[in-house]
Design a protein around this motif. Sequence first.
Motif, mmCIF file in Angstrom:
data_model
loop_
_atom_site.group_PDB
_atom_site.id
_atom_site.type_symbol
_atom_site.label_atom_id
_atom_site.label_comp_id
_atom_site.label_asym_id
_atom_site.label_seq_id
_atom_site.Cartn_x
_atom_site.Cartn_y
_atom_site.Cartn_z
ATOM 1 N N VAL A 1 0.863 -1.181 0.000
ATOM 2 C CA VAL A 1 0.000 0.000 0.000
ATOM 3 C C VAL A 1 0.898 1.229 0.000
ATOM 4 O O VAL A 1 1.835 1.328 0.806
ATOM 5 N N VAL A 2 0.628 2.154 -0.932
ATOM 6 C CA VAL A 2 1.422 3.381 -1.033
ATOM 7 C C VAL A 2 0.506 4.591 -0.958
ATOM 8 O O VAL A 2 -0.711 4.485 -1.156
ATOM 9 N N ASP A 3 1.106 5.758 -0.681
ATOM 10 C CA ASP A 3 0.328 6.994 -0.710
ATOM 11 C C ASP A 3 0.419 7.597 -2.111
ATOM 12 O O ASP A 3 1.039 7.015 -3.014
ATOM 13 N N MET A 4 -0.175 8.751 -2.297
ATOM 14 C CA MET A 4 -0.215 9.355 -3.627
ATOM 15 C C MET A 4 1.113 9.973 -4.053
ATOM 16 O O MET A 4 1.218 10.530 -5.142
ATOM 17 N N GLU A 5 2.118 9.849 -3.198
ATOM 18 C CA GLU A 5 3.476 10.235 -3.574
ATOM 19 C C GLU A 5 4.324 9.007 -3.879
ATOM 20 O O GLU A 5 5.516 9.129 -4.168
ATOM 21 N N GLY A 6 3.714 7.818 -3.761
ATOM 22 C CA GLY A 6 4.443 6.589 -4.033
ATOM 23 C C GLY A 6 5.227 6.067 -2.853
ATOM 24 O O GLY A 6 6.022 5.121 -3.001
ATOM 25 N N ARG A 7 5.006 6.651 -1.670
ATOM 26 C CA ARG A 7 5.725 6.199 -0.481
ATOM 27 C C ARG A 7 5.026 4.990 0.133
ATOM 28 O O ARG A 7 3.791 4.953 0.215
ATOM 29 N N LEU A 8 5.816 4.028 0.579
ATOM 30 C CA LEU A 8 5.280 2.807 1.172
ATOM 31 C C LEU A 8 4.581 3.112 2.485
ATOM 32 O O LEU A 8 5.164 3.720 3.383
ATOM 33 N N ILE A 9 3.317 2.671 2.588
ATOM 34 C CA ILE A 9 2.553 2.783 3.822
ATOM 35 C C ILE A 9 2.588 1.470 4.578
ATOM 36 O O ILE A 9 2.808 1.435 5.789
ATOM 37 N N SER A 10 2.377 0.376 3.850
ATOM 38 C CA SER A 10 2.420 -0.945 4.484
ATOM 39 C C SER A 10 2.810 -1.999 3.454
ATOM 40 O O SER A 10 2.599 -1.831 2.258
ATOM 41 N N GLY A 11 3.374 -3.100 3.941
ATOM 42 C CA GLY A 11 3.809 -4.185 3.075
ATOM 43 C C GLY A 11 5.277 -4.504 3.290
ATOM 44 O O GLY A 11 6.073 -3.610 3.610
ATOM 45 N N LYS A 12 5.626 -5.759 3.114
ATOM 46 C CA LYS A 12 7.001 -6.203 3.342
ATOM 47 C C LYS A 12 7.871 -6.112 2.096
ATOM 48 O O LYS A 12 9.096 -6.144 2.184
ATOM 49 N N ARG A 13 7.253 -6.022 0.935
ATOM 50 C CA ARG A 13 8.018 -5.987 -0.315
ATOM 51 C C ARG A 13 8.241 -4.554 -0.787
ATOM 52 O O ARG A 13 7.670 -3.607 -0.235
ATOM 53 N N LYS A 14 9.042 -4.416 -1.844
ATOM 54 C CA LYS A 14 9.380 -3.093 -2.351
ATOM 55 C C LYS A 14 8.342 -2.612 -3.367
ATOM 56 O O LYS A 14 7.715 -3.403 -4.065
#
Length: 254
Positions: free
Chosen positions: A59-72
């Motif tokens: 899960v990412v925000d609208m800037e593409g930053r990772l919010i949750s998740g173990k993978r890239k």
Amino acid sequence: MATERQYREHIVRYGRMLHERGFVAATDGNLSVRLSANRILSTPTCMSKGEMRPSDLVVVDMEGRLISGKRKVSSEIGMHLLIYRLRSDIRGIVHAHPPTATGFAAAGVPLNQPLVCEVVIGLGSIPLAKYGTPGTTELTEALEPLVPGFDAILMSNHGVVAYGADLEQAYMKMETVEHFARIALVTHQLGHQKPLGAAELEKLVVVRAKYMNSGQPEAQGQASGNGHGRKKAAAEPQPVDASPATGLGRRTIR
């Protein structure tokens, strides 16, 4: 409204279908769903779309930053974010490399001829975006002028991106693009194309209006009130490689 868990299962299902149909190979392609105004559920980088599990998604925000998740996060998330920013009616995106359609993209040939009535009704036209290096702003800049007017785009020397009011619609549009590409290829091999004429296209505009307003899923986009795809689009400048002869490359009725 589906839950996040259901959306995860949807992405895994359609990722597997892309892989089984040969629309992606190795770790190619990516899928995403808009969860909320600032949360996007997406496939991770470097993973086969036929081997994913719901827990692999990020899960990412609208800037593409990772919010949750173990993978890239996928390097191509910027393409998805661009579409979500420009199209408030879009909630699902599929990017893949279906062989025939990608062949047209590699040859620099748009799928913009009105050869099949069902494609005209469902998609209108499939334009060709200029080449942009994947994972860079070059790609988003190439797509930006086309996203507001089309629901599926060929990307030069790259692949196809399709999007809709949900992931199912986005996937079906991807299938339609590849199916139409195969038909168009046959017409090229036969050495003759016979596009629909202006009179036939005018009738299809009427049919498309009835179809979109008959309770079909795509009518959801019309209810969003964003103004995309209305007749006024015909007066706007044509995007790169749109079909000037028909105007149906745009989402003329939705």
